[in-house]
Scaffold this motif. Structure first.
Motif, mmCIF file in Angstrom:
data_model
loop_
_atom_site.group_PDB
_atom_site.id
_atom_site.type_symbol
_atom_site.label_atom_id
_atom_site.label_comp_id
_atom_site.label_asym_id
_atom_site.label_seq_id
_atom_site.Cartn_x
_atom_site.Cartn_y
_atom_site.Cartn_z
ATOM 1 N N ARG A 126 0.803 -1.207 0.000
ATOM 2 C CA ARG A 126 0.000 0.000 0.000
ATOM 3 C C ARG A 126 0.846 1.272 0.000
ATOM 4 O O ARG A 126 0.338 2.347 -0.294
ATOM 5 N N ARG A 127 2.115 1.162 0.378
ATOM 6 C CA ARG A 127 2.886 2.365 0.681
ATOM 7 C C ARG A 127 3.108 3.262 -0.531
ATOM 8 O O ARG A 127 3.266 4.462 -0.390
ATOM 9 N N GLY A 128 3.105 2.694 -1.718
ATOM 10 C CA GLY A 128 3.284 3.508 -2.915
ATOM 11 C C GLY A 128 4.743 3.839 -3.172
ATOM 12 O O GLY A 128 5.637 3.302 -2.527
ATOM 13 N N GLY A 129 4.973 4.728 -4.119
ATOM 14 C CA GLY A 129 6.335 5.038 -4.544
ATOM 15 C C GLY A 129 6.375 4.914 -6.046
ATOM 16 O O GLY A 129 5.466 4.324 -6.641
ATOM 17 N N ARG A 130 7.416 5.450 -6.639
ATOM 18 C CA ARG A 130 7.420 5.479 -8.098
ATOM 19 C C ARG A 130 7.592 4.085 -8.712
ATOM 20 O O ARG A 130 7.021 3.757 -9.707
ATOM 21 N N GLN A 131 8.423 3.267 -8.093
ATOM 22 C CA GLN A 131 8.574 1.896 -8.563
ATOM 23 C C GLN A 131 8.900 1.026 -7.362
ATOM 24 O O GLN A 131 9.177 1.527 -6.290
ATOM 25 N N SER A 163 11.455 -0.654 -6.734
ATOM 26 C CA SER A 163 12.826 -0.542 -6.237
ATOM 27 C C SER A 163 13.035 0.732 -5.411
ATOM 28 O O SER A 163 13.979 0.826 -4.651
ATOM 29 N N SER A 164 12.175 1.730 -5.593
ATOM 30 C CA SER A 164 12.327 2.941 -4.774
ATOM 31 C C SER A 164 10.979 3.344 -4.170
ATOM 32 O O SER A 164 10.345 4.283 -4.611
ATOM 33 N N PRO A 165 10.550 2.562 -3.171
ATOM 34 C CA PRO A 165 9.254 2.864 -2.557
ATOM 35 C C PRO A 165 9.303 4.142 -1.738
ATOM 36 O O PRO A 165 10.381 4.594 -1.349
ATOM 37 N N ALA A 166 8.139 4.713 -1.496
ATOM 38 C CA ALA A 166 8.049 5.914 -0.656
ATOM 39 C C ALA A 166 8.539 5.570 0.751
ATOM 40 O O ALA A 166 8.318 4.459 1.208
#
Ligand SMILES: [Zn+2]
Length: 237
Positions: free
Chosen positions: A41-46, A48-51
């Protein structure tokens, strides 16, 4: 989150009889399921680099895990080994269900109807009542069993009120509530991540193309130390 703080919430849960007696048997598995759900659920651009995990709790990441085993005359045994409920915005069908009139939230600073704790108990209440809201004095003493909740943050006072309303309707259902304060949840998420990335690093091997390049660049006089230096510069550059 408007609440009375982790310390007094824990005390209130104990005094109200909602503190689990043998928490260790289920808490670990519950926490793992919550970690997986939060990571998704946390999201992020991809991937490999989550928010980054926020230092303060945000509505989007507030969740509870719930398991139940509840039965009674004329109903089929209701069992779940663990489901995750998030704080939902308006539009969740639990919020307009029959049970939503039985488990009322409290308005403190803002609407708390959609909190994950309430979503979970609305779900199980709807399943138990299955559309039949016939009750003697607003109670269903014939329903027995156990409902367990683990939250990723301290429940607010509105959710404490919802727990009490649930218990008033189902006095013979053992309601067990456990939680971590968000900073503790965040800490264990970070630790789990660190363990995971250590494991990944251990597994990594030297790619074939780097070895081939090495063999064409050096002659037989190369020492193991040269090899190591070469690999290190290739790998970390
Ligand atoms: Zn709440």
């Amino acid at each position: 989150q408007f609440g009375i703080g982790a310390h007094y919430t824990l005390k209130a849960l104990k005094d109200l009889g909602f503190a689990p007696k043998k928490v260790r048997t289920w808490r670990e598995q519950a926490a793992r399921s919550l970690h997986v759900a939060l990571s998704r659920r946390r999201g992020g651009r991809q991937e490999s680099s989550p928010a980054p995990w926020p230092e303060r709790p945000i509505a989007r990441l507030l969740a509870v895990w719930m398991s139940c085993s509840v039965g009674g005359p004329g109903m089929r045994l209701l069992e779940s080994s663990g489901d995750i409920f998030f704080t939902e915005s308006a539009g969740s069908n639990h919020l307009t269900s029959g049970a939503s009139k039985l488990l009322l939230p409290i308005f403190v600073e803002h609407d708390r109807a959609a909190h994950a704790e309430r979503q979970a108990l609305l779900h199980v209440t709807n399943m138990i009542l299955a559309g039949q809201n016939e009750m003697e004095d607003g109670r269903r003493s014939d329903v027995r069993g156990e409902v367990r909740l683990l939250g990723v943050h301290t429940p607010c006072i509105s959710c404490l009120a919802v727990f009490c309303q649930f218990k008033a309707i189902f006095p013979n259902v053992d309601l067990q509530i456990s939680f971590d304060d968000w900073p503790a949840t965040r800490q264990s998420l970070l630790q789990a991540e660190a363990r995971h990335s250590r494991k990944r690093r251990k597994k990594s091997i030297v790619p074939v193309d780097i070895l081939l390049q090495f063999s064409s660049n050096f002659d037989r006089a190369t020492t193991p130390k040269d090899l190591l230096n070469y690999l290190l510069t290739m790998y970390f550059s």
